[in-house]
Design a protein around this motif. Structure first.
Motif, PDB file in Angstrom:
ATOM      1  N   TYR A 135      23.960  25.763  -9.597  1.00  0.00           N
ATOM      2  CA  TYR A 135      23.811  27.182  -9.501  1.00  0.00           C
ATOM      3  C   TYR A 135      23.367  27.214  -7.831  1.00  0.00           C
ATOM      4  O   TYR A 135      23.889  27.875  -7.065  1.00  0.00           O
ATOM      5  N   VAL A 136      22.426  26.262  -7.546  1.00  0.00           N
ATOM      6  CA  VAL A 136      21.687  26.285  -6.197  1.00  0.00           C
ATOM      7  C   VAL A 136      22.774  25.536  -5.094  1.00  0.00           C
ATOM      8  O   VAL A 136      22.810  26.055  -4.177  1.00  0.00           O
ATOM      9  N   VAL A 145      26.922  31.103   4.950  1.00  0.00           N
ATOM     10  CA  VAL A 145      26.286  31.795   6.092  1.00  0.00           C
ATOM     11  C   VAL A 145      25.912  33.297   5.592  1.00  0.00           C
ATOM     12  O   VAL A 145      26.976  34.159   5.026  1.00  0.00           O
ATOM     13  N   PHE A 146      24.536  33.540   5.269  1.00  0.00           N
ATOM     14  CA  PHE A 146      23.992  34.839   4.905  1.00  0.00           C
ATOM     15  C   PHE A 146      22.623  34.814   5.250  1.00  0.00           C
ATOM     16  O   PHE A 146      21.955  34.029   5.856  1.00  0.00           O
ATOM     17  N   PRO A 147      22.231  36.013   5.674  1.00  0.00           N
ATOM     18  CA  PRO A 147      20.552  36.168   6.047  1.00  0.00           C
ATOM     19  C   PRO A 147      19.970  35.327   4.867  1.00  0.00           C
ATOM     20  O   PRO A 147      19.961  35.257   3.731  1.00  0.00           O
ATOM     21  N   ASP A 148      18.943  34.711   5.582  1.00  0.00           N
ATOM     22  CA  ASP A 148      17.803  33.822   4.833  1.00  0.00           C
ATOM     23  C   ASP A 148      18.464  32.481   4.133  1.00  0.00           C
ATOM     24  O   ASP A 148      18.086  31.827   3.500  1.00  0.00           O
ATOM     25  N   VAL A 149      19.743  32.092   4.629  1.00  0.00           N
ATOM     26  CA  VAL A 149      20.326  30.903   4.247  1.00  0.00           C
ATOM     27  C   VAL A 149      19.485  29.682   4.390  1.00  0.00           C
ATOM     28  O   VAL A 149      19.212  28.803   3.617  1.00  0.00           O
ATOM     29  N   ASN A 150      18.833  29.723   5.412  1.00  0.00           N
ATOM     30  CA  ASN A 150      17.920  28.668   5.710  1.00  0.00           C
ATOM     31  C   ASN A 150      16.719  28.409   4.852  1.00  0.00           C
ATOM     32  O   ASN A 150      16.278  27.568   4.705  1.00  0.00           O
ATOM     33  N   ILE A 151      16.215  29.663   4.452  1.00  0.00           N
ATOM     34  CA  ILE A 151      14.919  29.664   3.677  1.00  0.00           C
ATOM     35  C   ILE A 151      15.559  29.146   2.244  1.00  0.00           C
ATOM     36  O   ILE A 151      14.921  28.314   1.675  1.00  0.00           O
ATOM     37  N   ALA A 152      16.711  29.403   1.858  1.00  0.00           N
ATOM     38  CA  ALA A 152      17.156  29.112   0.725  1.00  0.00           C
ATOM     39  C   ALA A 152      17.412  27.772   0.514  1.00  0.00           C
ATOM     40  O   ALA A 152      17.271  26.887  -0.568  1.00  0.00           O
ATOM     41  N   ARG A 153      17.836  27.138   1.596  1.00  0.00           N
ATOM     42  CA  ARG A 153      17.949  25.742   1.817  1.00  0.00           C
ATOM     43  C   ARG A 153      16.869  24.890   1.694  1.00  0.00           C
ATOM     44  O   ARG A 153      16.625  23.970   1.033  1.00  0.00           O
ATOM     45  N   THR A 154      15.835  25.483   2.354  1.00  0.00           N
ATOM     46  CA  THR A 154      14.550  24.858   2.425  1.00  0.00           C
ATOM     47  C   THR A 154      13.802  24.639   1.064  1.00  0.00           C
ATOM     48  O   THR A 154      13.432  23.837   0.609  1.00  0.00           O
ATOM     49  N   ALA A 156      15.708  25.025  -1.644  1.00  0.00           N
ATOM     50  CA  ALA A 156      16.497  24.107  -2.666  1.00  0.00           C
ATOM     51  C   ALA A 156      16.091  22.769  -2.576  1.00  0.00           C
ATOM     52  O   ALA A 156      16.117  22.010  -3.603  1.00  0.00           O
ATOM     53  N   TYR A 157      15.512  22.083  -1.688  1.00  0.00           N
ATOM     54  CA  TYR A 157      15.376  20.826  -1.292  1.00  0.00           C
ATOM     55  C   TYR A 157      13.962  20.377  -1.665  1.00  0.00           C
ATOM     56  O   TYR A 157      13.482  19.364  -1.532  1.00  0.00           O
ATOM     57  N   SER A 158      13.053  21.474  -1.726  1.00  0.00           N
ATOM     58  CA  SER A 158      11.739  21.279  -2.069  1.00  0.00           C
ATOM     59  C   SER A 158      11.463  21.861  -3.441  1.00  0.00           C
ATOM     60  O   SER A 158      10.325  20.970  -3.907  1.00  0.00           O
ATOM     61  N   ASN A 159      11.774  22.697  -4.054  1.00  0.00           N
ATOM     62  CA  ASN A 159      11.461  22.975  -5.548  1.00  0.00           C
ATOM     63  C   ASN A 159      12.811  23.943  -6.131  1.00  0.00           C
ATOM     64  O   ASN A 159      12.882  24.917  -5.706  1.00  0.00           O
ATOM     65  N   LEU A 160      13.536  23.193  -7.007  1.00  0.00           N
ATOM     66  CA  LEU A 160      14.423  23.704  -7.466  1.00  0.00           C
ATOM     67  C   LEU A 160      14.187  24.994  -8.444  1.00  0.00           C
ATOM     68  O   LEU A 160      15.100  25.870  -8.116  1.00  0.00           O
ATOM     69  N   ASN A 161      13.284  25.082  -9.014  1.00  0.00           N
ATOM     70  CA  ASN A 161      13.048  26.178  -9.891  1.00  0.00           C
ATOM     71  C   ASN A 161      12.849  27.588  -8.729  1.00  0.00           C
ATOM     72  O   ASN A 161      13.040  28.834  -9.094  1.00  0.00           O
ATOM     73  N   ASP A 162      11.978  27.225  -7.613  1.00  0.00           N
ATOM     74  CA  ASP A 162      11.953  28.279  -6.791  1.00  0.00           C
ATOM     75  C   ASP A 162      13.080  28.800  -6.245  1.00  0.00           C
ATOM     76  O   ASP A 162      13.238  29.754  -5.970  1.00  0.00           O
ATOM     77  N   ALA A 163      13.915  27.892  -6.012  1.00  0.00           N
ATOM     78  CA  ALA A 163      15.429  27.953  -5.456  1.00  0.00           C
ATOM     79  C   ALA A 163      15.998  28.850  -6.405  1.00  0.00           C
ATOM     80  O   ALA A 163      16.784  29.638  -5.850  1.00  0.00           O
ATOM     81  N   VAL A 164      16.003  28.733  -7.592  1.00  0.00           N
ATOM     82  CA  VAL A 164      16.850  29.424  -8.671  1.00  0.00           C
ATOM     83  C   VAL A 164      16.157  30.885  -8.412  1.00  0.00           C
ATOM     84  O   VAL A 164      17.336  31.834  -8.558  1.00  0.00           O
ATOM     85  N   ALA A 165      15.006  31.032  -8.745  1.00  0.00           N
ATOM     86  CA  ALA A 165      14.473  32.510  -8.590  1.00  0.00           C
ATOM     87  C   ALA A 165      14.631  33.083  -7.366  1.00  0.00           C
ATOM     88  O   ALA A 165      15.078  34.358  -7.275  1.00  0.00           O
ATOM     89  N   PHE A 166      14.777  32.643  -6.117  1.00  0.00           N
ATOM     90  CA  PHE A 166      14.863  33.082  -4.897  1.00  0.00           C
ATOM     91  C   PHE A 166      16.653  33.653  -5.045  1.00  0.00           C
ATOM     92  O   PHE A 166      16.966  34.727  -4.616  1.00  0.00           O
ATOM     93  N   GLU A 167      17.502  32.519  -5.456  1.00  0.00           N
ATOM     94  CA  GLU A 167      18.841  32.953  -5.382  1.00  0.00           C
ATOM     95  C   GLU A 167      19.128  34.209  -6.406  1.00  0.00           C
ATOM     96  O   GLU A 167      19.984  35.059  -6.060  1.00  0.00           O
ATOM     97  N   ILE A 168      18.585  34.196  -7.502  1.00  0.00           N
ATOM     98  CA  ILE A 168      18.875  35.163  -8.340  1.00  0.00           C
ATOM     99  C   ILE A 168      18.346  36.645  -8.059  1.00  0.00           C
ATOM    100  O   ILE A 168      19.266  37.640  -7.874  1.00  0.00           O
ATOM    101  N   LYS A 169      17.245  36.651  -7.370  1.00  0.00           N
ATOM    102  CA  LYS A 169      16.515  37.671  -6.846  1.00  0.00           C
ATOM    103  C   LYS A 169      17.451  38.326  -5.579  1.00  0.00           C
ATOM    104  O   LYS A 169      17.832  39.441  -5.607  1.00  0.00           O
ATOM    105  N   HIS A 170      17.843  37.411  -4.776  1.00  0.00           N
ATOM    106  CA  HIS A 170      18.746  38.055  -3.539  1.00  0.00           C
ATOM    107  C   HIS A 170      20.002  38.364  -3.775  1.00  0.00           C
ATOM    108  O   HIS A 170      20.685  39.337  -3.387  1.00  0.00           O
ATOM    109  N   THR A 171      20.673  37.605  -4.818  1.00  0.00           N
ATOM    110  CA  THR A 171      21.970  38.101  -5.385  1.00  0.00           C
ATOM    111  C   THR A 171      21.954  39.351  -5.945  1.00  0.00           C
ATOM    112  O   THR A 171      22.591  40.261  -5.891  1.00  0.00           O
ATOM    113  N   LEU A 172      20.821  39.829  -6.771  1.00  0.00           N
ATOM    114  CA  LEU A 172      21.081  41.077  -7.260  1.00  0.00           C
ATOM    115  C   LEU A 172      20.461  42.153  -6.482  1.00  0.00           C
ATOM    116  O   LEU A 172      20.936  43.285  -6.509  1.00  0.00           O
TER     117      LEU A 172
END
Length: 196
Positions: A135-136, A145-154, A156-172
């Protein structure tokens, strides 16, 4: 991935799987898939997960993405999947229905790999490690390439659960801002992963 597959999860070599995937998708989609594999392997290593399974799941996650609507509908009917799926589209089908195509055409039977494919577009209330990795990885691969992609990548590689939450929120947020239709299960995923 430089190591060869054990053939426990796919009955062939990585090159054989790559050739099958390449024949199933456009060049642009194939490059995306390779990017997802690269991200998934890194995420698997970061999270002490089986690299081979992450590689295979990444390589097949969009295997059925470019199939036509009629093929997806026929699979829904022939496999007696949830009839509500007929009311949706490729965004949902290529994961949920695509897993059935992968099982049949690529002879991949591993439940974790197939579930990761099923869940890679909208996530799920319950996600195993491989579900989260794919998913991540699909969201943060280098070609995105999208706004905040660098935040998403950071994340992703530091906390998988936080990355999942970030992606879900931004996708919705994106779907709502564009008046897009929201698949009901995506709201359940949001409530589970984002709402505290």
């Amino acid at each position: 991935m430089n190591e060869e597959y054990s053939q426990k999860y796919f009955p062939g070599t990585r090159d054989e799987l790559l050739n099958k995937v390449r024949k199933s998708v456009s060049d642009k989609r194939y490059q995306h898939i390779l990017g997802v594999e690269k991200a998934a392997i890194k995420l698997a290593k970061n999270n002490n997960y089986n690299v081979e399974k992450a590689s295979i799941a990444a390589l097949v996650h969009d295997y059925a993405k470019e199939r036509n609507d009629e093929e997806f509908k026929q699979v829904v009917i022939s496999k007696q999947l949830d009839p509500d799926l007929l009311n949706w589209n490729n965004f949902i089908w290529h994961g949920v229905v695509g897993a059935e195509i992968i099982k049949d055409e690529l002879n991949i039977k591993d439940g974790e790999i197939l579930d990761a494919v099923r869940k890679h577009t909208i996530g799920a209330e319950k996600m195993m490690v491989l579900d989260k990795i794919i998913y991540v990885a699909d969201y943060v691969e280098d070609g995105r390439v999208f706004p905040d992609v660098n935040i998403a990548r950071t994340l992703a590689y530091s906390n998988l659960n936080d990355a999942v939450a970030f992606e879900i929120k931004h996708t919705l947020e994106y779907l709502i801002s564009t008046n897009g239709v929201v698949y009901p299960a995506a709201i359940l995923t949001y409530n589970k992963w984002v709402v505290k």
